[in-house]
Enzyme design. Sequence first.
Site, PDB file in Angstrom:
ATOM      1  N   LYS A  19      -1.622   3.727   1.731  1.00  0.00           N
ATOM      2  CA  LYS A  19      -0.886   4.667   0.866  1.00  0.00           C
ATOM      3  C   LYS A  19      -0.757   6.007   1.594  1.00  0.00           C
ATOM      4  CE  LYS A  19      -0.871   1.884  -2.794  1.00  0.00           C
ATOM      5  NZ  LYS A  19       0.326   1.394  -3.529  1.00  0.00           N
ATOM      6  N   ASP A  73       2.370  -2.158   1.958  1.00  0.00           N
ATOM      7  CA  ASP A  73       2.842  -2.169   0.583  1.00  0.00           C
ATOM      8  C   ASP A  73       4.084  -3.068   0.498  1.00  0.00           C
ATOM      9  OD1 ASP A  73       1.860   0.554  -1.437  1.00  0.00           O
ATOM     10  OD2 ASP A  73       2.536  -1.443  -2.084  1.00  0.00           O
ATOM     11  N   GLU A  74       4.405  -3.486  -0.721  1.00  0.00           N
ATOM     12  CA  GLU A  74       5.463  -4.485  -0.910  1.00  0.00           C
ATOM     13  C   GLU A  74       6.815  -4.007  -0.409  1.00  0.00           C
ATOM     14  OE1 GLU A  74       5.375  -1.816  -4.415  1.00  0.00           O
ATOM     15  OE2 GLU A  74       3.859  -2.995  -3.365  1.00  0.00           O
ATOM     16  N   HIS A  88       2.897 -11.347  -2.440  1.00  0.00           N
ATOM     17  CA  HIS A  88       3.074 -10.247  -3.395  1.00  0.00           C
ATOM     18  C   HIS A  88       4.145 -10.683  -4.388  1.00  0.00           C
ATOM     19  CE1 HIS A  88       3.651  -6.292  -5.106  1.00  0.00           C
ATOM     20  NE2 HIS A  88       2.622  -5.862  -4.410  1.00  0.00           N
ATOM     21  N   LYS A 132      -3.546  -0.756 -13.986  1.00  0.00           N
ATOM     22  CA  LYS A 132      -2.301  -0.095 -14.415  1.00  0.00           C
ATOM     23  C   LYS A 132      -1.175  -1.071 -14.722  1.00  0.00           C
ATOM     24  CE  LYS A 132      -0.165   0.483  -9.866  1.00  0.00           C
ATOM     25  NZ  LYS A 132       0.133   1.361  -8.724  1.00  0.00           N
TER      26      LYS A 132
HETATM   27  C1  CAP Z   1      -1.324  -1.264  -5.977  1.00  0.00           C
HETATM   28  C2  CAP Z   1       0.031  -1.726  -5.432  1.00  0.00           C
HETATM   29  C3  CAP Z   1       0.340  -3.202  -5.720  1.00  0.00           C
HETATM   30  C4  CAP Z   1       0.193  -3.635  -7.135  1.00  0.00           C
HETATM   31  C5  CAP Z   1       1.129  -4.781  -7.505  1.00  0.00           C
HETATM   32  C6  CAP Z   1       1.127  -0.862  -5.980  1.00  0.00           C
HETATM   33  O1  CAP Z   1      -1.547   0.068  -5.614  1.00  0.00           O
HETATM   34  O2  CAP Z   1       0.083  -1.577  -4.035  1.00  0.00           O
HETATM   35  O3  CAP Z   1       1.667  -3.378  -5.261  1.00  0.00           O
HETATM   36  O4  CAP Z   1      -1.114  -4.048  -7.333  1.00  0.00           O
HETATM   37  O5  CAP Z   1       0.915  -5.206  -8.809  1.00  0.00           O
HETATM   38  O6  CAP Z   1       2.069  -0.600  -5.208  1.00  0.00           O
HETATM   39  O7  CAP Z   1       1.128  -0.517  -7.139  1.00  0.00           O
HETATM   40  P1  CAP Z   1      -2.708   0.893  -6.336  1.00  0.00           P
HETATM   41  P2  CAP Z   1       0.331  -6.665  -9.133  1.00  0.00           P
HETATM   42  O8  CAP Z   1      -4.008   0.246  -6.017  1.00  0.00           O
HETATM   43  O9  CAP Z   1      -2.601   2.264  -5.745  1.00  0.00           O
HETATM   44  O10 CAP Z   1      -2.451   0.862  -7.782  1.00  0.00           O
HETATM   45  O11 CAP Z   1      -0.954  -6.748  -8.359  1.00  0.00           O
HETATM   46  O12 CAP Z   1       0.127  -6.649 -10.594  1.00  0.00           O
HETATM   47  O13 CAP Z   1       1.334  -7.635  -8.683  1.00  0.00           O
HETATM   48 MG    MG Z   2       2.075  -2.083  -3.786  1.00  0.00          MG
END
Ligand code: CAP
Ligand code: MG
Length: 422
Positions: free
Chosen positions: A149, A177-178, A264, A304
């Site tokens: 991040k 990240d995605e 992801h 979240k």
């Molecule tokens: C988490 C994250 C992930 C989410 C995806 C984000 O970051 O990198 O992509 O977990 O959701 O971009 O939000 P944080 P899920 O740890 O900073 O929240 O796992 O529900 O698919």
């Molecule tokens: Mg993410």
Amino acid sequence: MVKEFQFIDQSYKPSRNDLICLFKVSPCGMSFNEAVNNVALESSVGTWTPVASNKKYVNKLGAKVFAISGNYAKIAYPQELFEENSVPNILSSIAGNVFGMKCIKGLRLEDIKIPQKLLKSFPGPRYGIEGYRKMMKIKDRPLVGTIVKPKLGLKTKDHAQVAYDSWIGGCDLVKDDENLSSQKFNPFEKRAAKTLEMCDKAEEETGEKKGYLINVTAEAMKMLKRADLAKELGGKFVMHDIITAGFSSLQTLRENCTLGIHAHRAMHGAFTENPNHGLSMMTVADFARIAGVDSLHIGTGIGKMKGGKKEVREIDEEIEMQRVGKTKHRLAQDWDGLKPVMAVCSGGIYPGHVPYLMRNFGNDIIIQAGGGVHGHPDGTQAGATALRQAVDAVMEGETLEHYSRSHKELMRAREYWEKVQF
Ligand code: CAP
Ligand code: MG
């Protein structure tokens, strides 16, 4: 509209060779039976009117609504209806036009049951839980992971440094990240080289195995080139956005890349969140397991992102167990030896959540935190250490409160985020 309910036969006993779908149906302007009959015919061999070009032998491929309970219906599809080892082909039938028909106000595919022969035509995970544990030399504790991040914008040098600090601090895995692929500020080739170099350095310095889940999501040929480069550079894993890139892309990756595949699910919420319309995350997880992902985001029940504890636990069982029993929203499934997928609990997670996650989802999970590591008041390395300490505390049967008395990174993290609730 076909008046006779040709595709409803509640005396029908599905055969072991049928693919079964559990649908929640909300009719529009007609009876439940008429609507579900349309769902069965449109998702198999039919259309809105009988056609002169039909042949008798086609009828045996027609789907059958064999059980109706309240606004739920179970539909059986002969497996000959589908091409083997093709997720897009199956989805184009059972999750294709049916979602857009006027005869339904809402239609939700809650779960599928895959027959043995069709199941066997898919590769499933190459590594799964055991393979990850072997690669990372981690016997029984959860794997600790983070996401670099800020999610976009960091230049390659800074990206690699954040990854290095996370590994040195105690993270086993660092992922892109995605939405990071090969933007100008952080091109894939440079990022792969620099970050995997830091991964090796962290392995040497810590004596622990470290992994980088690099995002290879892109046009298919580019994606394979990137996966090859990650392998050449000594990478163990790749990451793939299975929804935005699609299951065909995922199958191409599984067929051509021998690294671990971290899935992801970005964009899943567009069709999994409406309880009356779309596809459940359970169904997405079924297809991800057969297509061959090794780890999959499933939710947390506390962070979240949406998804309650019960839903997340049922998905966890679906991807991890060899046999799952039926529940209100899940069909029984025998996975017939297909490797279990490692669940990823991520999204608004911080060290204080660790006992909850391990209590509810066991140890065969990846506990992943982005903000929950890099947002630590003392920075990334301390954040990584705090998350690792939380896992160690639970593994040693200690409360976080007691363990943090002798572990300041954890103490600081708990104090800093103790009021945060989602
Ligand atoms: C988490 C994250 C992930 C989410 C995806 C984000 O970051 O990198 O992509 O977990 O959701 O971009 O939000 P944080 P899920 O740890 O900073 O929240 O796992 O529900 O698919
Ligand atoms: Mg993410």
